[in-house]
Design a protein around this motif. Structure first.
Motif, PDB file in Angstrom:
ATOM      1  N   UNK A  51      -1.987 -11.240  -8.729  1.00  0.00           N
ATOM      2  CA  UNK A  51      -2.403  -9.977  -8.153  1.00  0.00           C
ATOM      3  C   UNK A  51      -2.827  -8.956  -9.211  1.00  0.00           C
ATOM      4  N   UNK A  52      -3.556  -7.986  -8.722  1.00  0.00           N
ATOM      5  CA  UNK A  52      -4.001  -6.851  -9.516  1.00  0.00           C
ATOM      6  C   UNK A  52      -3.367  -5.594  -8.926  1.00  0.00           C
ATOM      7  N   UNK A  53      -3.127  -4.629  -9.772  1.00  0.00           N
ATOM      8  CA  UNK A  53      -2.685  -3.315  -9.319  1.00  0.00           C
ATOM      9  C   UNK A  53      -3.919  -2.429  -9.285  1.00  0.00           C
ATOM     10  N   UNK A  96       0.841  -1.198   0.000  1.00  0.00           N
ATOM     11  CA  UNK A  96       0.000   0.000   0.000  1.00  0.00           C
ATOM     12  C   UNK A  96       0.878   1.251   0.000  1.00  0.00           C
ATOM     13  N   UNK A  97       0.613   2.134  -0.954  1.00  0.00           N
ATOM     14  CA  UNK A  97       1.238   3.459  -1.003  1.00  0.00           C
ATOM     15  C   UNK A  97       0.122   4.479  -0.895  1.00  0.00           C
ATOM     16  N   UNK A  98       0.315   5.488  -0.039  1.00  0.00           N
ATOM     17  CA  UNK A  98      -0.742   6.480   0.174  1.00  0.00           C
ATOM     18  C   UNK A  98      -0.176   7.890   0.045  1.00  0.00           C
ATOM     19  N   UNK A  99      -0.889   8.712  -0.691  1.00  0.00           N
ATOM     20  CA  UNK A  99      -0.599  10.138  -0.790  1.00  0.00           C
ATOM     21  C   UNK A  99      -1.861  10.854  -0.324  1.00  0.00           C
ATOM     22  N   UNK A 100      -1.737  11.688   0.703  1.00  0.00           N
ATOM     23  CA  UNK A 100      -2.905  12.357   1.280  1.00  0.00           C
ATOM     24  C   UNK A 100      -2.718  13.863   1.314  1.00  0.00           C
ATOM     25  N   UNK A 101      -3.795  14.580   1.022  1.00  0.00           N
ATOM     26  CA  UNK A 101      -3.839  16.020   1.223  1.00  0.00           C
ATOM     27  C   UNK A 101      -5.128  16.317   1.981  1.00  0.00           C
ATOM     28  N   UNK A 102      -5.435  17.564   2.163  1.00  0.00           N
ATOM     29  CA  UNK A 102      -6.630  17.935   2.928  1.00  0.00           C
ATOM     30  C   UNK A 102      -7.931  17.514   2.231  1.00  0.00           C
ATOM     31  N   UNK A 103      -7.951  17.533   0.897  1.00  0.00           N
ATOM     32  CA  UNK A 103      -9.193  17.273   0.177  1.00  0.00           C
ATOM     33  C   UNK A 103      -9.143  16.091  -0.771  1.00  0.00           C
ATOM     34  N   UNK A 104      -7.951  15.557  -1.015  1.00  0.00           N
ATOM     35  CA  UNK A 104      -7.807  14.473  -1.981  1.00  0.00           C
ATOM     36  C   UNK A 104      -6.769  13.479  -1.470  1.00  0.00           C
ATOM     37  N   UNK A 105      -7.029  12.207  -1.719  1.00  0.00           N
ATOM     38  CA  UNK A 105      -6.077  11.169  -1.344  1.00  0.00           C
ATOM     39  C   UNK A 105      -6.028  10.134  -2.463  1.00  0.00           C
ATOM     40  N   UNK A 106      -4.846   9.594  -2.698  1.00  0.00           N
ATOM     41  CA  UNK A 106      -4.646   8.558  -3.708  1.00  0.00           C
ATOM     42  C   UNK A 106      -3.933   7.391  -3.037  1.00  0.00           C
ATOM     43  N   UNK A 107      -4.516   6.205  -3.155  1.00  0.00           N
ATOM     44  CA  UNK A 107      -3.906   4.994  -2.611  1.00  0.00           C
ATOM     45  C   UNK A 107      -3.635   4.043  -3.766  1.00  0.00           C
ATOM     46  N   UNK A 108      -2.420   3.530  -3.827  1.00  0.00           N
ATOM     47  CA  UNK A 108      -2.072   2.512  -4.805  1.00  0.00           C
ATOM     48  C   UNK A 108      -1.796   1.235  -4.025  1.00  0.00           C
ATOM     49  N   UNK A 109      -2.464   0.149  -4.423  1.00  0.00           N
ATOM     50  CA  UNK A 109      -2.371  -1.110  -3.689  1.00  0.00           C
ATOM     51  C   UNK A 109      -2.195  -2.274  -4.653  1.00  0.00           C
ATOM     52  N   UNK A 110      -1.749  -3.384  -4.116  1.00  0.00           N
ATOM     53  CA  UNK A 110      -1.763  -4.644  -4.849  1.00  0.00           C
ATOM     54  C   UNK A 110      -2.891  -5.463  -4.253  1.00  0.00           C
ATOM     55  N   UNK A 111      -3.826  -5.872  -5.102  1.00  0.00           N
ATOM     56  CA  UNK A 111      -4.965  -6.684  -4.672  1.00  0.00           C
ATOM     57  C   UNK A 111      -4.711  -8.145  -5.041  1.00  0.00           C
ATOM     58  N   UNK A 112      -4.964  -9.034  -4.098  1.00  0.00           N
ATOM     59  CA  UNK A 112      -4.964 -10.461  -4.376  1.00  0.00           C
ATOM     60  C   UNK A 112      -6.363 -10.963  -4.079  1.00  0.00           C
ATOM     61  N   UNK A 169      -4.729  -5.964 -14.289  1.00  0.00           N
ATOM     62  CA  UNK A 169      -3.836  -7.102 -14.116  1.00  0.00           C
ATOM     63  C   UNK A 169      -2.396  -6.613 -14.052  1.00  0.00           C
ATOM     64  N   UNK A 170      -1.640  -7.171 -13.131  1.00  0.00           N
ATOM     65  CA  UNK A 170      -0.246  -6.774 -12.961  1.00  0.00           C
ATOM     66  C   UNK A 170       0.632  -7.494 -13.971  1.00  0.00           C
ATOM     67  N   UNK A 171       1.615  -6.790 -14.502  1.00  0.00           N
ATOM     68  CA  UNK A 171       2.604  -7.399 -15.384  1.00  0.00           C
ATOM     69  C   UNK A 171       3.594  -8.197 -14.541  1.00  0.00           C
ATOM     70  N   UNK A 172       4.265  -9.167 -15.137  1.00  0.00           N
ATOM     71  CA  UNK A 172       5.219 -10.002 -14.409  1.00  0.00           C
ATOM     72  C   UNK A 172       6.249  -9.180 -13.653  1.00  0.00           C
TER      73      UNK A 172
END
Length: 148
Positions: A102-104, A74-90, A125-128
């Motif tokens: 896994x999925x990105x 999990x990678x998270x970027x947060x501000x006061x009004x907007x947040x973006x999370x990038x995760x790997x889903x299994x 879908x995640x690349x190798x």
């Protein structure tokens, strides 16, 4: 009653819990009240608007009523009004112990008058090369980054 989410992490947890329960009402309650919301499933189709997103999840739950999604990296970027999370889903489907993916995925959250809501979910879908074992010392979850 409309659910109130105090943080993007609360919204994200509610989103994945709703998927695990195949609870369409709970899943739709995490989305922003905006017709420009977007959901992109691993199939690549871009869905925009509440009706299209609701219909797609209704179909997913009808075909796979027991989905569990485990998040990692999990990678998270947060501000006061907007947040973006990038995760790997299994994904785990039904009683199978075999993981799918896994999925990105990228989840975008917006803070409004009624708290935080999901604005966009994009899973692919995640690349190798994206699946290579973690480097020694790499964290499973990164601390939130604050945007100014």
């Amino acid at each position: 009653m409309i659910a109130t989410f105090a943080s993007p992490a609360d919204v994200e947890a509610a989103f994945y819990e709703a998927i695990a329960r195949a609870d369409l009402v709970a899943l739709m309650s995490v989305w922003a009240d905006d017709e420009d919301i977007v959901c992109i499933h691993p199939t690549g189709q871009r869905l925009s608007g509440t009706a299209a997103i609701r219909d797609s999840w209704r179909s997913i739950f009808a075909n796979n009523p027991r989905l569990k999604v485990r998040l990692s990296r999990v990678l998270r970027w947060n501000s006061m009004l907007l947040a973006v999370h990038n995760v790997v889903e299994t994904l785990y489907i039904g009683d199978e112990q075999k993981p799918h993916g896994p999925m990105l995925a990228t989840n975008v959250f917006q803070r409004g008058t009624s708290g935080w809501r999901l604005l966009a979910h994009h899973s692919s879908t995640a690349a190798d090369r994206d699946l290579a074992d973690k480097r020694a010392g790499e964290r499973e979850e990164s601390p939130p980054r604050i945007l100014h």
